[in-house]
Design a protein around this motif. Structure first.
Motif, PDB file in Angstrom:
ATOM      1  N   ASN A  83      39.472  54.059  28.842  1.00 32.97           N
ATOM      2  CA  ASN A  83      40.247  53.612  29.996  1.00 32.97           C
ATOM      3  C   ASN A  83      39.820  52.226  30.485  1.00 32.97           C
ATOM      4  OD1 ASN A  83      42.395  54.124  31.751  1.00 32.97           O
ATOM      5  ND2 ASN A  83      41.018  54.845  33.353  1.00 32.97           N
ATOM      6  N   LEU A  84      39.561  51.309  29.536  1.00 31.90           N
ATOM      7  CA  LEU A  84      39.088  49.973  29.885  1.00 31.90           C
ATOM      8  C   LEU A  84      40.186  49.152  30.544  1.00 31.90           C
ATOM      9  CD1 LEU A  84      37.149  48.982  26.637  1.00 31.90           C
ATOM     10  CD2 LEU A  84      36.200  49.865  28.773  1.00 31.90           C
ATOM     11  N   SER A  85      39.785  48.369  31.518  1.00 28.78           N
ATOM     12  CA  SER A  85      40.699  47.393  32.098  1.00 28.78           C
ATOM     13  C   SER A  85      39.953  46.081  32.260  1.00 28.78           C
ATOM     14  CB  SER A  85      41.280  47.874  33.425  1.00 28.78           C
ATOM     15  OG  SER A  85      40.275  48.088  34.372  1.00 28.78           O
ATOM     16  N   CYS A  86      40.719  45.011  32.181  1.00 27.05           N
ATOM     17  CA  CYS A  86      40.162  43.667  32.221  1.00 27.05           C
ATOM     18  C   CYS A  86      40.976  42.811  33.174  1.00 27.05           C
ATOM     19  CB  CYS A  86      40.190  43.057  30.816  1.00 27.05           C
ATOM     20  SG  CYS A  86      39.618  41.352  30.742  1.00 27.05           S
ATOM     21  N   VAL A  87      40.278  42.127  34.059  1.00 31.59           N
ATOM     22  CA  VAL A  87      40.908  41.181  34.983  1.00 31.59           C
ATOM     23  C   VAL A  87      40.226  39.840  34.788  1.00 31.59           C
ATOM     24  CG1 VAL A  87      41.309  40.610  37.410  1.00 31.59           C
ATOM     25  CG2 VAL A  87      41.461  42.995  36.649  1.00 31.59           C
ATOM     26  N   ARG A  88      41.021  38.819  34.530  1.00 31.32           N
ATOM     27  CA  ARG A  88      40.492  37.462  34.355  1.00 31.32           C
ATOM     28  C   ARG A  88      41.289  36.542  35.273  1.00 31.32           C
ATOM     29  NH1 ARG A  88      37.740  36.575  29.325  1.00 31.32           N
ATOM     30  NH2 ARG A  88      36.929  34.817  30.476  1.00 31.32           N
ATOM     31  N   GLY A  89      40.592  35.776  36.114  1.00 27.23           N
ATOM     32  CA  GLY A  89      41.274  34.864  37.019  1.00 27.23           C
ATOM     33  C   GLY A  89      42.261  35.572  37.937  1.00 27.23           C
ATOM     34  N   GLU A  90      41.889  36.748  38.425  1.00 25.84           N
ATOM     35  CA  GLU A  90      42.711  37.573  39.316  1.00 25.84           C
ATOM     36  C   GLU A  90      43.991  38.083  38.659  1.00 25.84           C
ATOM     37  OE1 GLU A  90      43.137  35.955  43.268  1.00 25.84           O
ATOM     38  OE2 GLU A  90      41.183  34.975  43.131  1.00 25.84           O
ATOM     39  N   ARG A  91      44.076  38.022  37.327  1.00 26.34           N
ATOM     40  CA  ARG A  91      45.236  38.522  36.580  1.00 26.34           C
ATOM     41  C   ARG A  91      44.783  39.677  35.705  1.00 26.34           C
ATOM     42  NH1 ARG A  91      47.698  38.083  31.532  1.00 26.34           N
ATOM     43  NH2 ARG A  91      46.055  36.814  30.646  1.00 26.34           N
ATOM     44  N   GLU A  92      45.505  40.799  35.802  1.00 23.20           N
ATOM     45  CA  GLU A  92      45.183  41.930  34.926  1.00 23.20           C
ATOM     46  C   GLU A  92      45.622  41.581  33.510  1.00 23.20           C
ATOM     47  OE1 GLU A  92      45.406  46.446  35.734  1.00 23.20           O
ATOM     48  OE2 GLU A  92      47.323  45.886  34.789  1.00 23.20           O
ATOM     49  N   GLY A 129      43.895  50.614  30.842  1.00 28.57           N
ATOM     50  CA  GLY A 129      44.075  51.877  30.150  1.00 28.57           C
ATOM     51  C   GLY A 129      43.803  51.819  28.656  1.00 28.57           C
ATOM     52  N   LEU A 130      42.953  50.893  28.218  1.00 28.90           N
ATOM     53  CA  LEU A 130      42.675  50.719  26.787  1.00 28.90           C
ATOM     54  C   LEU A 130      41.607  51.708  26.331  1.00 28.90           C
ATOM     55  CD1 LEU A 130      43.165  48.915  24.236  1.00 28.90           C
ATOM     56  CD2 LEU A 130      41.162  47.640  24.975  1.00 28.90           C
ATOM     57  N   ARG A 161      34.474  40.125  24.190  1.00 25.36           N
ATOM     58  CA  ARG A 161      33.491  39.589  25.128  1.00 25.36           C
ATOM     59  C   ARG A 161      32.987  40.680  26.089  1.00 25.36           C
ATOM     60  NH1 ARG A 161      32.685  34.316  25.600  1.00 25.36           N
ATOM     61  NH2 ARG A 161      32.629  34.328  27.879  1.00 25.36           N
ATOM     62  N   MET A 162      33.835  41.654  26.416  1.00 25.10           N
ATOM     63  CA  MET A 162      33.384  42.795  27.227  1.00 25.10           C
ATOM     64  C   MET A 162      32.324  43.595  26.481  1.00 25.10           C
ATOM     65  SD  MET A 162      36.730  44.597  28.797  1.00 25.10           S
ATOM     66  CE  MET A 162      37.017  44.494  30.541  1.00 25.10           C
ATOM     67  N   ILE A 163      32.616  43.904  25.241  1.00 24.87           N
ATOM     68  CA  ILE A 163      31.675  44.686  24.435  1.00 24.87           C
ATOM     69  C   ILE A 163      30.362  43.920  24.281  1.00 24.87           C
ATOM     70  CG2 ILE A 163      31.247  45.789  22.209  1.00 24.87           C
ATOM     71  CD1 ILE A 163      34.355  46.017  21.941  1.00 24.87           C
ATOM     72  N   ALA A 164      30.467  42.588  24.158  1.00 26.08           N
ATOM     73  CA  ALA A 164      29.281  41.739  24.006  1.00 26.08           C
ATOM     74  C   ALA A 164      28.524  41.539  25.315  1.00 26.08           C
ATOM     75  CB  ALA A 164      29.694  40.383  23.434  1.00 26.08           C
ATOM     76  N   LEU A 201      33.505  44.530  32.959  1.00 27.86           N
ATOM     77  CA  LEU A 201      34.569  45.525  32.915  1.00 27.86           C
ATOM     78  C   LEU A 201      35.166  45.656  34.315  1.00 27.86           C
ATOM     79  CD1 LEU A 201      32.737  46.382  30.420  1.00 27.86           C
ATOM     80  CD2 LEU A 201      33.596  48.660  30.836  1.00 27.86           C
ATOM     81  N   ALA A 202      36.494  45.576  34.426  1.00 26.41           N
ATOM     82  CA  ALA A 202      37.154  45.802  35.711  1.00 26.41           C
ATOM     83  C   ALA A 202      37.328  47.298  35.954  1.00 26.41           C
ATOM     84  CB  ALA A 202      38.499  45.093  35.747  1.00 26.41           C
ATOM     85  N   GLY A 203      37.284  48.078  34.886  1.00 28.96           N
ATOM     86  CA  GLY A 203      37.408  49.521  34.994  1.00 28.96           C
ATOM     87  C   GLY A 203      37.131  50.168  33.656  1.00 28.96           C
ATOM     88  N   GLY A 204      36.860  51.445  33.681  1.00 28.56           N
ATOM     89  CA  GLY A 204      36.596  52.179  32.452  1.00 28.56           C
ATOM     90  C   GLY A 204      35.133  52.125  32.060  1.00 28.56           C
TER      91      GLY A 204
END
Length: 180
Positions: free
Chosen positions: A7-16, A20-21, A46-49, A54-57
């Motif tokens: 359930n990964l989520s990513c937010v970069r520069g205030e943009r989702e 749900g990955l 880059r999250m895994i690294a 992580l924004a979620g999950g």
């Protein structure tokens, strides 16, 4: 060993970027991540690294070293090659091998694997883009880690170098490693 994203989520520069990955990759497996530009492929790596929060999950590594972060059990080869121009090819690899793996690990086999042994004393400032990429790839061999995170790894590589990389990847997988 299995690397899982739940359930990964990513937010970069205030943009989702994504939400749900879910994924799983086990030892001796490669997971190929595809998608449009801006879909979050690089952000996921880059999250895994451990370079993007992580924004979620949750990320988990079952069967890995429980005392060591996932990022410390992985190699990340991104868009930038992290090569210091004033150091020689050998000095660059020796720096990364010490930084990633400890006291004076041998780098000659890694230079051979990346077809760079003949350039060991050349300042990195004189390397072509493909040679710089091969130097980044040599880090994968210099310090063994079970997870390889490769972001467009064939970028700037000629056909023989792509073939050499494919062989290194097959060997890593055959030895129980995993690649994303």
């Amino acid at each position: 060993m299995q690397l899982r994203g739940n359930n990964l989520s990513c937010v970069r520069g205030e943009r989702e970027v994504f939400a749900g990955l879910n994924f799983r990759v086990s030892e001796s497996e490669a997971l190929v991540v595809t998608g449009r530009n801006g879909a979050g492929k690089s952000s996921l790596l880059r999250m895994i690294a451990g370079l993007v929060r992580l924004a979620g999950g949750a990320l988990a590594l079952d069967g890995g070293d429980p005392e060591t972060a996932i990022a410390e059990q992985a190699h990340y080869v991104g868009h930038q090659d992290a090569v210091k121009p004033s150091l020689t090819v050998g000095e660059n690899l020796q720096f990364w091998a010490r930084y990633l793996g400890g006291v004076n690990p041998p780098v000659d086999p890694a230079l051979e694997a990346a077809d760079l042994a003949h350039l060991v004393d050349l300042p990195a400032a004189y390397l072509s883009a493909g040679q710089r990429r091969r130097l980044s790839i040599a880090r994968l061999v210099a310090v063994p880690r079970p997870i390889w995170l490769l972001d467009e790894p064939t970028s700037a590589l000629d056909a023989p170098s792509q073939s050499r990389l494919a062989g290194l990847m097959r060997s890593h997988l055959a030895g129980g490693g995993m690649i994303v």
